[in-house]
Design a protein around this motif. Sequence first.
Motif, PDB file in Angstrom:
ATOM      1  N   VAL A 274     -64.340   3.783 -39.088  1.00 37.90           N
ATOM      2  CA  VAL A 274     -64.082   2.541 -38.373  1.00 37.90           C
ATOM      3  C   VAL A 274     -62.698   2.626 -37.761  1.00 37.90           C
ATOM      4  CG1 VAL A 274     -65.609   1.076 -39.741  1.00 37.90           C
ATOM      5  CG2 VAL A 274     -63.258   1.416 -40.463  1.00 37.90           C
ATOM      6  N   ALA A 275     -62.516   1.932 -36.650  1.00 36.95           N
ATOM      7  CA  ALA A 275     -61.228   1.904 -35.974  1.00 36.95           C
ATOM      8  C   ALA A 275     -60.822   0.470 -35.720  1.00 36.95           C
ATOM      9  CB  ALA A 275     -61.304   2.670 -34.651  1.00 36.95           C
ATOM     10  N   GLN A 276     -59.569   0.173 -35.976  1.00 40.02           N
ATOM     11  CA  GLN A 276     -59.000  -1.125 -35.655  1.00 40.02           C
ATOM     12  C   GLN A 276     -57.908  -0.858 -34.631  1.00 40.02           C
ATOM     13  OE1 GLN A 276     -59.136  -2.239 -40.287  1.00 40.02           O
ATOM     14  NE2 GLN A 276     -58.403  -3.931 -39.031  1.00 40.02           N
ATOM     15  N   PRO A 277     -58.182  -1.178 -33.378  1.00 34.76           N
ATOM     16  CA  PRO A 277     -57.300  -0.739 -32.290  1.00 34.76           C
ATOM     17  C   PRO A 277     -55.971  -1.475 -32.224  1.00 34.76           C
ATOM     18  CG  PRO A 277     -59.074  -2.100 -31.450  1.00 34.76           C
ATOM     19  CD  PRO A 277     -59.381  -1.853 -32.890  1.00 34.76           C
ATOM     20  N   GLU A 278     -55.858  -2.612 -32.901  1.00 34.60           N
ATOM     21  CA  GLU A 278     -54.632  -3.398 -32.849  1.00 34.60           C
ATOM     22  C   GLU A 278     -53.923  -3.363 -34.187  1.00 34.60           C
ATOM     23  OE1 GLU A 278     -56.420  -6.933 -30.004  1.00 34.60           O
ATOM     24  OE2 GLU A 278     -57.145  -6.631 -32.051  1.00 34.60           O
ATOM     25  N   ASP A 279     -52.651  -2.944 -34.168  1.00 30.65           N
ATOM     26  CA  ASP A 279     -51.877  -2.989 -35.405  1.00 30.65           C
ATOM     27  C   ASP A 279     -51.554  -4.433 -35.788  1.00 30.65           C
ATOM     28  OD1 ASP A 279     -49.946  -0.047 -34.535  1.00 30.65           O
ATOM     29  OD2 ASP A 279     -51.851  -0.256 -35.591  1.00 30.65           O
ATOM     30  N   GLN A 280     -51.380  -5.271 -34.758  1.00 33.83           N
ATOM     31  CA  GLN A 280     -50.939  -6.641 -35.008  1.00 33.83           C
ATOM     32  C   GLN A 280     -51.587  -7.573 -33.989  1.00 33.83           C
ATOM     33  OE1 GLN A 280     -46.817  -7.230 -36.297  1.00 33.83           O
ATOM     34  NE2 GLN A 280     -46.573  -8.690 -34.634  1.00 33.83           N
ATOM     35  N   VAL A 281     -51.942  -8.750 -34.440  1.00 33.48           N
ATOM     36  CA  VAL A 281     -52.466  -9.799 -33.564  1.00 33.48           C
ATOM     37  C   VAL A 281     -51.657 -11.067 -33.822  1.00 33.48           C
ATOM     38  CG1 VAL A 281     -54.445 -11.312 -33.114  1.00 33.48           C
ATOM     39  CG2 VAL A 281     -54.801  -8.860 -33.433  1.00 33.48           C
ATOM     40  N   ASN A 282     -51.178 -11.670 -32.753  1.00 33.60           N
ATOM     41  CA  ASN A 282     -50.415 -12.914 -32.858  1.00 33.60           C
ATOM     42  C   ASN A 282     -51.215 -14.046 -32.223  1.00 33.60           C
ATOM     43  OD1 ASN A 282     -48.048 -11.633 -33.978  1.00 33.60           O
ATOM     44  ND2 ASN A 282     -47.663 -10.836 -31.929  1.00 33.60           N
ATOM     45  N   VAL A 283     -51.282 -15.164 -32.921  1.00 35.32           N
ATOM     46  CA  VAL A 283     -52.027 -16.307 -32.395  1.00 35.32           C
ATOM     47  C   VAL A 283     -51.354 -17.594 -32.866  1.00 35.32           C
ATOM     48  CG1 VAL A 283     -53.606 -16.347 -34.356  1.00 35.32           C
ATOM     49  CG2 VAL A 283     -54.357 -17.276 -32.165  1.00 35.32           C
ATOM     50  N   ALA A 284     -51.448 -18.615 -32.069  1.00 32.32           N
ATOM     51  CA  ALA A 284     -50.890 -19.909 -32.443  1.00 32.32           C
ATOM     52  C   ALA A 284     -51.885 -20.680 -33.304  1.00 32.32           C
ATOM     53  CB  ALA A 284     -50.547 -20.714 -31.189  1.00 32.32           C
ATOM     54  N   GLU A 285     -51.339 -21.440 -34.229  1.00 28.61           N
ATOM     55  CA  GLU A 285     -52.197 -22.254 -35.098  1.00 28.61           C
ATOM     56  C   GLU A 285     -53.081 -23.168 -34.254  1.00 28.61           C
ATOM     57  OE1 GLU A 285     -50.135 -24.955 -37.754  1.00 28.61           O
ATOM     58  OE2 GLU A 285     -51.672 -24.629 -39.310  1.00 28.61           O
ATOM     59  N   GLY A 286     -54.338 -23.247 -34.631  1.00 27.47           N
ATOM     60  CA  GLY A 286     -55.287 -24.080 -33.909  1.00 27.47           C
ATOM     61  C   GLY A 286     -56.045 -23.343 -32.820  1.00 27.47           C
ATOM     62  N   ASN A 287     -55.548 -22.199 -32.412  1.00 27.33           N
ATOM     63  CA  ASN A 287     -56.245 -21.394 -31.403  1.00 27.33           C
ATOM     64  C   ASN A 287     -57.274 -20.485 -32.069  1.00 27.33           C
ATOM     65  OD1 ASN A 287     -54.710 -22.547 -29.454  1.00 27.33           O
ATOM     66  ND2 ASN A 287     -53.574 -20.700 -28.903  1.00 27.33           N
ATOM     67  N   PRO A 288     -58.278 -20.050 -31.305  1.00 21.55           N
ATOM     68  CA  PRO A 288     -59.235 -19.087 -31.874  1.00 21.55           C
ATOM     69  C   PRO A 288     -58.590 -17.722 -32.054  1.00 21.55           C
ATOM     70  CG  PRO A 288     -59.702 -19.510 -29.559  1.00 21.55           C
ATOM     71  CD  PRO A 288     -58.627 -20.469 -29.949  1.00 21.55           C
ATOM     72  N   LEU A 289     -59.077 -17.001 -33.046  1.00 19.55           N
ATOM     73  CA  LEU A 289     -58.552 -15.662 -33.285  1.00 19.55           C
ATOM     74  C   LEU A 289     -59.684 -14.641 -33.293  1.00 19.55           C
ATOM     75  CD1 LEU A 289     -59.042 -14.375 -36.413  1.00 19.55           C
ATOM     76  CD2 LEU A 289     -57.634 -16.359 -36.976  1.00 19.55           C
ATOM     77  N   THR A 290     -59.338 -13.428 -32.882  1.00 17.67           N
ATOM     78  CA  THR A 290     -60.263 -12.298 -32.949  1.00 17.67           C
ATOM     79  C   THR A 290     -59.496 -11.085 -33.444  1.00 17.67           C
ATOM     80  OG1 THR A 290     -61.618 -13.107 -31.113  1.00 17.67           O
ATOM     81  CG2 THR A 290     -61.803 -10.772 -31.662  1.00 17.67           C
ATOM     82  N   VAL A 291     -60.039 -10.405 -34.433  1.00 17.49           N
ATOM     83  CA  VAL A 291     -59.503  -9.136 -34.910  1.00 17.49           C
ATOM     84  C   VAL A 291     -60.597  -8.098 -34.670  1.00 17.49           C
ATOM     85  CG1 VAL A 291     -58.522  -7.886 -36.856  1.00 17.49           C
ATOM     86  CG2 VAL A 291     -58.155 -10.351 -36.653  1.00 17.49           C
ATOM     87  N   LYS A 292     -60.233  -7.036 -33.954  1.00 18.54           N
ATOM     88  CA  LYS A 292     -61.250  -6.102 -33.466  1.00 18.54           C
ATOM     89  C   LYS A 292     -61.516  -4.947 -34.420  1.00 18.54           C
ATOM     90  CE  LYS A 292     -60.255  -7.106 -28.634  1.00 18.54           C
ATOM     91  NZ  LYS A 292     -59.758  -6.572 -27.344  1.00 18.54           N
TER      92      LYS A 292
END
Lengths: 115, 116
Positions: free
Chosen positions: A4-22
Amino acid sequence: AQSVAQPEDQVNVAEGNPLTVKCTYSVSGNPYLFWYVQYPNRGLQFLLKYITGDNLVKGSYGFEAEFNKSQTSFHLKKPSALVSDSALYFCAVRDMVRNFNKFYFGSGTKLNVKP
Amino acid sequence: DVKVTQSSRYLVKRTGEKVFLECVQDMDHENMFWYRQDPGLGLRLIYFSYDVKMKEKGDIPEGYSVSREKKERFSLILESASTNQTSMYLCASSVAPSGQLYWEAFFGQGTRLTVV
């Protein structure tokens, strides 16, 4: 080989916004996919799994994941992020071809949810 | 709930020492695993065991050995600790899947080992 590969080391999102981790996968045979979460200095906690059936899988803490066979992806999603979701997330696949005892993990994605 | 317990949360050992990391699970699982976690590398499998006294090498077994004398207990042994074995060590257990159940692995809380 299974991987499996996770292409993003880090994801930043504001509270209340939708999030996606790939997560993308490469497997022989049918994929058996998992998401885990790890809080600082703790073990991994199971969130959800895809074995068969519906492509949208629901798990703990409001998380869900979408299995896409054509894109070989299994992205983790949440409609509204919380600050408490900040953690390290791992995607994994279970090897059901050569050795069903083995799990293969991605390198992890750090999720930062800002107030 | 499945409980996987690692004997220590934090350990500091000296180079050359023999180090034992202990893991106990309470759900009668056949399979037990030892992983090492390093930043940017994810989890790497050191050894796993699929039954009492049975073991198989994982991806990075060098410098490690394991022992499984009882079904509930799986020990990781660093024969002669070195500084490059400073890491987070995670124990896990699982069973053979049955239908839609029991596919996931369950993890202990981790042992952060520092070798000085």
